[in-house]
Every structure is written in structure tokens, then in C-alpha cells.
Design a protein around this motif. Structure first.
Motif, mmCIF file in Angstrom:
data_model
loop_
_atom_site.group_PDB
_atom_site.id
_atom_site.type_symbol
_atom_site.label_atom_id
_atom_site.label_comp_id
_atom_site.label_asym_id
_atom_site.label_seq_id
_atom_site.Cartn_x
_atom_site.Cartn_y
_atom_site.Cartn_z
ATOM 1 N N LYS A 34 10.834 3.736 0.004
ATOM 2 C CA LYS A 34 9.569 3.114 0.415
ATOM 3 C C LYS A 34 9.623 1.593 0.262
ATOM 4 O O LYS A 34 9.080 0.858 1.084
ATOM 5 C CB LYS A 34 8.415 3.677 -0.414
ATOM 6 N N ALA A 35 10.263 1.117 -0.794
ATOM 7 C CA ALA A 35 10.350 -0.322 -1.026
ATOM 8 C C ALA A 35 11.180 -1.010 0.052
ATOM 9 O O ALA A 35 10.904 -2.160 0.410
ATOM 10 C CB ALA A 35 10.950 -0.586 -2.402
ATOM 11 N N LYS A 36 12.173 -0.310 0.568
ATOM 12 C CA LYS A 36 13.034 -0.887 1.604
ATOM 13 C C LYS A 36 12.363 -0.886 2.976
ATOM 14 O O LYS A 36 12.743 -1.666 3.845
ATOM 15 C CB LYS A 36 14.357 -0.123 1.683
ATOM 16 N N GLU A 37 11.373 -0.016 3.167
ATOM 17 C CA GLU A 37 10.727 0.098 4.472
ATOM 18 C C GLU A 37 9.928 -1.143 4.841
ATOM 19 O O GLU A 37 9.884 -1.539 6.003
ATOM 20 C CB GLU A 37 9.804 1.327 4.494
ATOM 21 N N SER A 38 9.275 -1.746 3.858
ATOM 22 C CA SER A 38 8.389 -2.874 4.139
ATOM 23 C C SER A 38 8.156 -3.695 2.879
ATOM 24 O O SER A 38 7.991 -3.127 1.791
ATOM 25 C CB SER A 38 7.052 -2.360 4.677
ATOM 26 N N PRO A 39 8.132 -5.024 2.998
ATOM 27 C CA PRO A 39 7.818 -5.867 1.830
ATOM 28 C C PRO A 39 6.438 -5.559 1.249
ATOM 29 O O PRO A 39 6.232 -5.639 0.035
ATOM 30 C CB PRO A 39 7.874 -7.288 2.389
ATOM 31 N N GLU A 40 5.484 -5.215 2.138
ATOM 32 C CA GLU A 40 4.133 -4.900 1.663
ATOM 33 C C GLU A 40 4.129 -3.667 0.768
ATOM 34 O O GLU A 40 3.290 -3.546 -0.132
ATOM 35 C CB GLU A 40 3.182 -4.688 2.841
ATOM 36 N N ASN A 41 5.046 -2.748 1.030
ATOM 37 C CA ASN A 41 5.112 -1.543 0.213
ATOM 38 C C ASN A 41 5.412 -1.853 -1.248
ATOM 39 O O ASN A 41 4.936 -1.166 -2.154
ATOM 40 C CB ASN A 41 6.170 -0.584 0.752
ATOM 41 N N LYS A 42 6.225 -2.896 -1.478
ATOM 42 C CA LYS A 42 6.568 -3.251 -2.857
ATOM 43 C C LYS A 42 5.320 -3.629 -3.639
ATOM 44 O O LYS A 42 5.160 -3.249 -4.798
ATOM 45 C CB LYS A 42 7.567 -4.396 -2.865
ATOM 46 N N LEU A 43 4.434 -4.381 -2.989
ATOM 47 C CA LEU A 43 3.194 -4.782 -3.661
ATOM 48 C C LEU A 43 2.303 -3.577 -3.932
ATOM 49 O O LEU A 43 1.714 -3.453 -5.007
ATOM 50 C CB LEU A 43 2.455 -5.809 -2.799
ATOM 51 N N LEU A 44 2.207 -2.680 -2.951
ATOM 52 C CA LEU A 44 1.360 -1.502 -3.126
ATOM 53 C C LEU A 44 1.938 -0.542 -4.161
ATOM 54 O O LEU A 44 1.199 0.095 -4.903
ATOM 55 C CB LEU A 44 1.174 -0.788 -1.784
ATOM 56 N N LEU A 45 3.257 -0.429 -4.216
ATOM 57 C CA LEU A 45 3.897 0.410 -5.227
ATOM 58 C C LEU A 45 3.598 -0.125 -6.628
ATOM 59 O O LEU A 45 3.260 0.638 -7.546
ATOM 60 C CB LEU A 45 5.403 0.474 -4.999
ATOM 61 N N ALA A 46 3.702 -1.443 -6.771
ATOM 62 C CA ALA A 46 3.387 -2.057 -8.062
ATOM 63 C C ALA A 46 1.921 -1.868 -8.411
ATOM 64 O O ALA A 46 1.572 -1.577 -9.568
ATOM 65 C CB ALA A 46 3.737 -3.545 -8.037
ATOM 66 N N ALA A 47 1.046 -2.009 -7.401
ATOM 67 C CA ALA A 47 -0.391 -1.832 -7.630
ATOM 68 C C ALA A 47 -0.714 -0.392 -8.014
ATOM 69 O O ALA A 47 -1.546 -0.149 -8.901
ATOM 70 C CB ALA A 47 -1.167 -2.230 -6.376
#
Length: 228
Positions: A34-47
Motif C-alpha cells: 500500500k505504501a508503494k502504491e501512492s505517497p498519500e497512502n503513507k500519510l494515511l497509514l501513519a494516521a
């Protein structure tokens, strides 16, 4: 929840570790994907991880002599699916055991299974069921948060019942007692968490509708309505 250190027999601790391990490993791979799919995903994963940490760290006294808390796992389950929450939830529970004395290392496998695996899968199943029958997003979110919370405590009750069966009524009798300890406070708490989920995803729909559509949380037809 947060079964304390040393509260379960060693054999049961080992069994819950073994049962949780495949889900956590699969979840770690899902997080990387999921983190590799989109930079925005990294923020949402952390959130999603932070949201779970904060909510599940809140301990509320129970009128039946124990304590209860929200779980916060419904958010990550709806956004990314339950495998992701198996990994994020494990990190949350590990930090809580080490830093806050919530739960323990020996009981980590059991706590992961109830809060990071069983709860998110139950919430996700409700979310998918509502979507399948064309229900509104708010209803799916409410049920996802509600059952992710409540099922966690149901599983915890059975975990404790396995370790401490009633001398007369056995496993089911003990489970009923443990469920009774949690039910008085946990049902209204699960309702409150469901309402919080509606507010949270309503906020997401307004500030990041494209992201919600890309993740499959919100249909394209609701984008205009979100800005009304």
C-alpha cells in the motif's frame, strides 16, 4: 482488552502467538504494498496507526470492576483492509505494552488476535456487506467501527474463558461471565466509536474526496454531495 502480563498460561500464550503470526506477516507485506502504491497512502497509514494508538490507549473504568477502551481499528480496516491493521495493530500493542504497561509481551499474541485481527475483520465484513447492498457510506462506517470494537471484547472474553473455565459451567459459563463484565460499558462505547467513525469519514469525504474514491471508500457519485 489488553490482557495483562502473566495473566495467561504459557501454552495459551504460545498458541495465540502462533495463530496471530501469519496474519501479522501478511499484514506487513500489505502495508509495504500500500505504501508503494501512492505517497498519500503513507500519510494515511501513519494516521490510521496513530488513530488506533490514541483511542486504544484511553482506559475508562467499568462499572463491573474492570476497564474498557475504544480500539480505533475500524478506520484502517475501512481504508486499507484488515490485513493492514494486523500489522499496524501489532505495532500499537507492542508500544503500549512497553511504554504504557497496557497488556504485556507474553500476552501480545492474544491481544493482537482480538484487537488487530478479529476486530478489524468483523468491522470490514460489515463494511463490505453494507456496500454490497448499496447502503450509505455512513452506515457502513458506523457498523465497521461498532463491530471492530465489540468483537474485540467478545474474543477477549473467550480467550480469558479458555484460560479460566468455570468449575461448574465450563468454558461457556466463564465466557458469559467475562462478557458480562465488559458488556455494560463496551456496548455504549462501541456506539460512541461508531459515531466518531461517521464524523471522521465525513471529514475525509470533504477534505480528500479523490483519495476516498481512489481507495474505494466513497463512490464517485458522492463526491459532489460531500462538498454541499
Amino acid at each position: 482488552m489488553h490482557i495483562a502480563e502473566g495473566f495467561l498460561p504459557p501454552l495459551e500464550c504460545a498458541v495465540w502467538y502462533a495463530a496471530s503470526a501469519p496474519f501479522v506477516i501478511h499484514g506487513a507485506r500489505a502495508v509495504i504494498r500500500k505504501a508503494k502504491e501512492s505517497p498519500e497512502n503513507k500519510l494515511l497509514l501513519a494516521a490510521a496507526g496513530a488513530f488506533t494508538f490514541v483511542l486504544s490507549a484511553i482506559k475508562l473504568p467499568s462499572v463491573t470492576g474492570s476497564s474498557s477502551h475504544p480500539t480505533g481499528t475500524g478506520a484502517g480496516a475501512v481504508l486499507f483492509g484488515p490485513p493492514v491493521m494486523a500489522f499496524l495493530g501489532t505495532i500499537v500493542l507492542l508500544f503500549q505494552a512497553l511504554l504504557l504497561a497496557h497488556g504485556g509481551i507474553t500476552t501480545l499474541g492474544a491481544n493482537v488476535f482480538s484487537m488487530a485481527i478479529a476486530g478489524p475483520w468483523a468491522g470490514y465484513a460489515c463494511w463490505k456487506l453494507v456496500k454490497k447492498f448499496g447502503g450509505p457510506m455512513w452506515l457502513g462506517v458506523f457498523l465497521a467501527f461498532f463491530f471492530a470494537d465489540l468483537v474485540t471484547y467478545v474474543v477477549t472474553s473467550f480467550q480469558l474463558a479458555i484460560a479460566y473455565p468455570d468449575e461448574v459451567t465450563g468454558l461457556l459459563g466463564a465466557a458469559a461471565k467475562f462478557l458480562g463484565i465488559f458488556a455494560v460499558t463496551q456496548i455504549p462505547l462501541a456506539i460512541a466509536e461508531g459515531v466518531l467513525g461517521i464524523l471522521l469519514f465525513g471529514f475525509f469525504a470533504r477534505v480528500a474526496p479523490d483519495q476516498m474514491i481512489r481507495l474505494g471508500v466513497m463512490p464517485q457519485t458522492e463526491k459532489a454531495a460531500a462538498h454541499v
